[in-house]
Design a protein around this motif. Structure first.
Motif, PDB file in Angstrom:
ATOM      1  N   LEU A  46      33.182 -21.735   7.116  1.00  0.00           N
ATOM      2  CA  LEU A  46      34.109 -22.350   6.164  1.00  0.00           C
ATOM      3  C   LEU A  46      35.545 -22.343   6.693  1.00  0.00           C
ATOM      4  N   LYS A  47      35.911 -21.335   7.455  1.00  0.00           N
ATOM      5  CA  LYS A  47      37.240 -21.304   8.077  1.00  0.00           C
ATOM      6  C   LYS A  47      37.385 -22.464   9.066  1.00  0.00           C
TER       7      LYS A  47
ATOM      8  N   LYS B 263      32.619 -28.577   2.289  1.00  0.00           N
ATOM      9  CA  LYS B 263      32.543 -27.143   2.602  1.00  0.00           C
ATOM     10  C   LYS B 263      31.133 -26.581   2.387  1.00  0.00           C
TER      11      LYS B 263
ATOM     12  N   GLU C  67      39.541 -30.270   8.436  1.00  0.00           N
ATOM     13  CA  GLU C  67      40.217 -31.158   7.483  1.00  0.00           C
ATOM     14  C   GLU C  67      41.675 -31.369   7.868  1.00  0.00           C
TER      15      GLU C  67
ATOM     16  N   ALA D 126      30.620 -31.307   5.726  1.00  0.00           N
ATOM     17  CA  ALA D 126      31.634 -30.323   6.135  1.00  0.00           C
ATOM     18  C   ALA D 126      32.860 -30.382   5.240  1.00  0.00           C
TER      19      ALA D 126
ATOM     20  N   TYR E 294      35.777 -25.283   8.881  1.00  0.00           N
ATOM     21  CA  TYR E 294      35.835 -26.510   8.079  1.00  0.00           C
ATOM     22  C   TYR E 294      37.269 -26.794   7.606  1.00  0.00           C
ATOM     23  N   ASN E 295      37.991 -25.760   7.250  1.00  0.00           N
ATOM     24  CA  ASN E 295      39.382 -25.946   6.808  1.00  0.00           C
ATOM     25  C   ASN E 295      40.254 -26.487   7.945  1.00  0.00           C
TER      26      ASN E 295
END
Length: 371
Positions: free
Chosen positions: A342-343, A274, A349, A271, A345-346
């Motif tokens: 992907l949004k 990404k 983080e 993850a 995943y950001n």
């Protein structure tokens, strides 16, 4: 000062190596002796025993190897007494490390734990042992601080997740050169991360590879574990669309389009790179039944646990089959689904607290020893 570090798995070797680098920066004359792997050994210090001699998977497998495990505990205690460290630093691996921590505390040796045992998942009664035997606890997941302090009145320090450092410190690769060096074609890559132990690789990889015929426009690349030789994987490579790369998982994830990942730390690593993923798990029937009766979490992947929602699909035990795997992989390769993932995943983080976990932990350990 003298530091004794115990890491019993590949992920512990990674985090242990970064912690050692930070310890040497904080204490230029540090004397480090450790149980770990190749990454820790490359930093310096003295390797006592490699983690590949320690890793046993599942309840049943542990029982069958109990004699070996008890023998390793005896060797460890003897080695610690001979070394006379100022502190023992435990990295996860609780079945072994908590036994050593109890003995070390009784022996008057300082005990610091970096990367908490996952007692929020199972064996929560270990909190009594942790309170009694662990002088300092450094946690890497944001919800762990609340778990320990609010629920159990045990102070801990959240240092952030060391994987962020490990990933940010990676050197860029030249895609064409990497493909040539590793005999890869120009097709987009689906990475297969089947785990690091022989038992789990055998269970996971055959099912992961069962969808190859449905995705002829992709190449499936097995991420070989450093603890296993190529000869072990050879029987799985039955198709020209199956490739193998050993001990280069991070480089592989940098260029992968999607990934099928065995539950564990690798789900979070994937993850953070990404890469859209499906999380997979299949254990022995007996081990799974025991685990199901003990573990009450909503999710098995760290990604979903940290986000407290199903960000990535989890295929567990009987649900981990060819039909379901094909369906979920088709989803991952759809642009709209990938963009949404992907949004998430950001956000993941951001929740993990940014860089600097190893440096923070090393600084706190050295400061405690000097106080």
């Amino acid at each position: 000062m003298k530091y004794y570090i115990i890491a019993g798995e590949a992920s512990g070797d990674l985090h242990g190596s970064n912690l050692m680098k930070a310890l040497y920066q904080e204490d230029s004359v540090a004397d480090i002796r450790f149980w770990g792997g190749d990454l820790m050994e490359s930093v310096g210090g003295t390797l006592v025993k490699h983690y590949r001699e320690l890793a046993f998977m599942g309840f049943i497998e542990v029982v069958f190897n109990l004699k070996t495990i008890l023998g390793n505990i005896k060797v460890c205690k003897k080695d610690i007494l001979k070394f006379k460290p100022d502190v023992i630093i435990f990295i996860d691996y609780p079945g072994f490390n908590m036994r050593i921590a109890k003995w070390a505390k009784e022996s008057g040796i300082k005990t610091h734990y970096y990367i908490s045992p996952q007692i929020w998942a199972w064996k929560e009664n270990r909190i009594k042992d942790i309170k009694r035997d662990v002088d300092k606890m450094y946690v890497i997941l944001p919800f762990e601080k609340d778990f320990y302090e609010s629920k159990h009145n045990y102070p801990v320090t959240f240092v952030g997740h060391p994987l962020i450092d490990a990933i940010h410190n990676q050197k860029a690769i030249v895609l064409d050169d990497f493909r040539i060096q590793n005999n890869l074609s120009d097709k987009p890559i689906i990475a297969l991360l089947p785990g690091s132990r022989k038992q789990e690789i055998t269970k996971m990889l055959s099912i992961m590879l069962s969808v190859i015929k449905d995705f002829p426009d992709y190449q499936f690349v097995i991420a070989g574990a450093p603890s296993q030789d190529y000869s072990f994987y050879e029987s799985f490579i039955t198709n020209s669309n199956i490739k193998f790369i050993s001990n280069k998982t991070y480089d592989l994830l940098k260029i992968a389009t999607a990934a099928l990942v065995t539950s564990g730390t690798a789900t979070l690593e994937t993850a953070l790179f990404k890469v859209p993923e499906v999380v997979c798990y299949k254990g022995s029937w007996a081990s799974y039944q025991i685990a199901k009766g003990i573990i009450t979490l909503k999710y098995i992947s760290l990604v979903n646990l940290i986000m407290d929602e199903e960000v990535v699909t989890e295929l567990i035990q009987d649900d981990f089959n060819t039909k379901n795997l094909k369906k979920e992989l088709v989803k991952l390769l759809a642009p709209a689904h990938r963009e949404q993932l992907l949004k998430k995943y950001n956000l993941l983080e951001t929740k993990l607290g940014g860089t600097g976990a190893s440096k923070k932990t090393a600084r706190l350990i050295v400061a405690d020893l000097k106080s």
